[in-house]
Scaffold this motif. Sequence first.
Motif, short mmCIF file in Angstrom:
data_model
loop_
_atom_site.label_atom_id
_atom_site.label_comp_id
_atom_site.label_asym_id
_atom_site.label_seq_id
_atom_site.Cartn_x
_atom_site.Cartn_y
_atom_site.Cartn_z
N LEU A 32 0.86 -1.02 0.18
CA LEU A 32 -0.61 -0.04 -0.41
C LEU A 32 0.98 1.22 -0.13
N GLU A 33 0.67 2.68 -0.89
CA GLU A 33 1.16 3.46 -1.02
C GLU A 33 0.94 4.71 0.57
N THR A 34 -0.10 3.63 1.43
CA THR A 34 -0.81 4.89 2.21
C THR A 34 -0.57 3.95 3.14
N ALA A 35 -1.12 4.72 4.80
CA ALA A 35 -1.29 3.29 4.91
C ALA A 35 -3.03 3.97 5.94
N ARG A 36 -3.69 2.95 5.06
CA ARG A 36 -5.50 2.77 4.90
C ARG A 36 -5.91 1.39 5.21
N GLY A 37 -6.99 1.43 5.31
CA GLY A 37 -8.11 0.44 5.53
C GLY A 37 -7.37 -0.62 6.39
N ALA A 38 -7.95 -1.60 6.92
CA ALA A 38 -8.44 -2.77 7.96
C ALA A 38 -7.94 -3.93 7.80
N LEU A 39 -6.63 -4.42 8.09
CA LEU A 39 -6.13 -6.05 8.16
C LEU A 39 -6.53 -6.52 9.04
N VAL A 40 -7.04 -7.94 7.85
CA VAL A 40 -7.61 -8.94 8.84
C VAL A 40 -6.54 -9.55 9.18
N LYS A 57 -12.67 -1.07 1.10
CA LYS A 57 -13.85 -0.64 0.59
C LYS A 57 -15.28 -1.58 1.18
N PHE A 58 -16.22 -0.66 2.28
CA PHE A 58 -17.39 -1.46 2.16
C PHE A 58 -18.16 -1.13 2.37
N ASN A 59 -19.33 -1.82 1.11
CA ASN A 59 -20.22 -1.36 0.73
C ASN A 59 -20.43 -0.31 -0.33
N GLY A 60 -19.07 0.06 -0.50
CA GLY A 60 -19.32 1.51 -1.44
C GLY A 60 -18.03 2.79 -0.66
N GLN A 61 -17.84 2.37 0.79
CA GLN A 61 -17.58 3.67 1.43
C GLN A 61 -16.22 2.98 1.86
N GLU A 62 -15.82 3.80 1.70
CA GLU A 62 -14.26 3.80 2.27
C GLU A 62 -13.62 3.30 3.60
N ILE A 63 -12.21 2.96 3.80
CA ILE A 63 -12.58 2.11 5.29
C ILE A 63 -11.01 3.27 4.96
N HIS A 64 -10.77 4.35 5.63
CA HIS A 64 -9.84 5.08 6.25
C HIS A 64 -8.80 5.04 7.41
N LYS A 65 -9.34 4.31 8.27
CA LYS A 65 -8.80 3.90 9.32
C LYS A 65 -9.57 2.46 10.03
#
Length: 462
Positions: free
Chosen positions: A273-281, A303-311
């Motif tokens: 990833l270029e930037t720290a984002r999302g949720a790691l499973v 993304k979940f249901n079209g919504q970005e997961i920033h943190k």
Amino acid sequence: MVGVAFLLVGIASATARDLPDLTALVENLKPVVVNIQTSKKARGGKQAMPNNPFKNSPFEHFFQPFMDRMPQGEMQTQNLGSGVIIDADGFILTNNHVVEEADEIKVRLVDEREFVAKVIGSDPKSDLALIQIPVKQKLQAAKLGDSDAIKVGAWVVAIGNPFGLEATVTSGIISAKGRAIGNGPYEDFLQTDAAINPGNSGGPLFDLDGNVIGINTAIFSRSGGYMGIGFAIPVNMAKNVVTQLKSSGKVTRGWIGVGIQMVTQELASALGLETARGALVSQVVKSGPAQEAGIKAGDVILKFNGQEIHKMRDLPTIVAATAVGNKVPVAILRDGKEQTVQIKVRELPKEESSAAASKGDADADKTDPLGIKVKALGDNQRRQGRLGDDIKGVVVAKIDPDGAGAKAGLRAGDVIVDVNRQSVESPNDYEQAIDKLGKNRNVLLRVARDGGVLFIAVNLDR
């Protein structure tokens, strides 16, 4: 000097013109804010003096007559808070902690009328409650705004009953959005510097158009009073809760069955990833929705249901608000490549306390067989424990003083390096090691403490 004086006057006049005039706004909004007073009966009874320094000594009997003369039977505790009328038929939104376990709830309107309210429904996870008062005539109700649209720096007004002082008005700005303060899994607080004090809980935070954009719920304070940092539940979260409480008296949340962790910059680089984002499973619940959809440990949900997961903490809130039974697209990163899977959302099981069902973030008050709760080892803990870079492990974040670990000598702040000679470098590693114990009642821990390393043997039968 004259020129300077004119300049200063000009600056003062400009500043005054830029400040909002709140008089008309406040006059219009005061009727929708209510005072809430609750009472709770507690049963008393004869008992030994608490914290008696002479207990089990020859002097104890001297104190017992004083205890015997203390009032017995029912004792009553009272609590004060605020609320906001959101429906002309007497529906009022407030904090759950204001009305929780109350035997009687009294509501006073701005015109001094008093009513006894009933609880329509409450939701401890979001700290929201819906109550209703019996009214013969329609009441003025507040308008619910859009907390997503409010910007940092925007002016806001809080009206409530701090310290029991009714209809008190304070103003300030939105200091920050998306704050997490450790109160639960569904945190997305608005932070404000509008003065909020005990008694403001449950009261509304308004924008300058008179719309409710938050429900005041917490303060950051070392003294119990105002310190310039207050927190409000975003009204967009409250809307979903209110709709469910009004229709069924309870809140149903979505669940997908994954354990998640934060994506650090180091993890982002390793994951592509270029930037720290999302949720790691970090974990996938067996036979849960995520496993059935093909989600694996090591995937990053973007993304979940079209919504970005920033943190990471964005995911539990978004999943919780998703209707149970809906099949939604989930964008993930796996092996450096993005792909999309479809997940059918189920209802959050009662034993779970996080929409994402993360063992690391959920059930924060529960401990494991050793009577402890662990967290990842961070730089602060490494410095505080005087640990070298070669030490890896997990930190004992919480310990039950009556648990097996505490009885064996384990302490909060200890760093567990390995369990039964199996190294543990993350909370997930530790959980796997504990799961392998099976019927083995003896656990050998290697622990880093105060710059050194020692072994601690724990007997789970203790």
